[in-house]
Motif scaffolding. Structure first.
Motif, mmCIF file in Angstrom:
data_model
loop_
_atom_site.group_PDB
_atom_site.id
_atom_site.type_symbol
_atom_site.label_atom_id
_atom_site.label_comp_id
_atom_site.label_asym_id
_atom_site.label_seq_id
_atom_site.Cartn_x
_atom_site.Cartn_y
_atom_site.Cartn_z
ATOM 1 N N SER A 21 0.839 -1.189 0.006
ATOM 2 C CA SER A 21 0.142 0.125 -0.068
ATOM 3 C C SER A 21 0.770 1.305 0.143
ATOM 4 N N ALA A 23 0.041 5.317 1.020
ATOM 5 C CA ALA A 23 -0.651 6.150 1.460
ATOM 6 C C ALA A 23 0.188 7.834 1.241
ATOM 7 N N ARG A 72 -5.610 1.769 -7.264
ATOM 8 C CA ARG A 72 -5.791 3.023 -6.632
ATOM 9 C C ARG A 72 -7.024 3.144 -5.956
ATOM 10 N N THR A 78 -4.896 6.406 -1.549
ATOM 11 C CA THR A 78 -4.051 5.118 -1.246
ATOM 12 C C THR A 78 -3.968 4.397 -2.576
ATOM 13 N N TYR A 80 -2.147 0.519 -4.488
ATOM 14 C CA TYR A 80 -1.804 -0.561 -3.937
ATOM 15 C C TYR A 80 -0.925 -1.106 -5.035
#
Length: 121
Positions: A21, A23, A72, A78, A80
């Motif tokens: 992930s 962020a 996303r 976030t 991924y």
């Protein structure tokens, strides 16, 4: 101030899967092109994939195509990276990056600190 934070790395067996992930804060995430890269000791940083702001378009390096999926979730700021069929060659530090400017494909100006992926039996 822009912050880019990767997570989800760890130890995985050959053939296993991981989801990383990324962020992002401090900018309008939904208008950013985002990318994943990796680097192993002694090697240059390798481009893996990128996904543009519209979500519908993503681009993969030939070396990992078919084994990884970038995605996303704009509502969560976030991104991924789903990685499957991991092998020893995938062991690296994985980095997330953002262009930092809206509606451009690159270059990537903001980078995270990386998350380590270790492949071991």
């Amino acid at each position: 101030q822009v912050h880019v934070i990767e997570s989800g790395g760890g130890l995985v067996q050959p053939g296993g899967s991981l989801r990383l992930s990324c962020a992002v804060s401090g900018l309008s995430f939904s208008s950013q092109t985002m990318g994943w890269f990796r680097q192993s000791p002694g090697k240059e940083r390798e481009y893996l994939a990128r996904i543009i702001w519209t979500v519908v378009a993503s681009y993969y390096a030939d070396s990992v195509k078919g084994r990884i999926t970038i995605s996303r979730e704009n509502a969560k700021n976030t991104m991924y990276l789903q990685m499957n069929s991991l092998n020893f060659g995938d062991e690296a530090t994985y980095y997330c990056a953002t262009a930092g400017r809206p509606f451009v494909g690159g270059p990537f100006d903001y980078w995270g600190q990386g998350t380590q992926v270790t492949v071991s039996s």
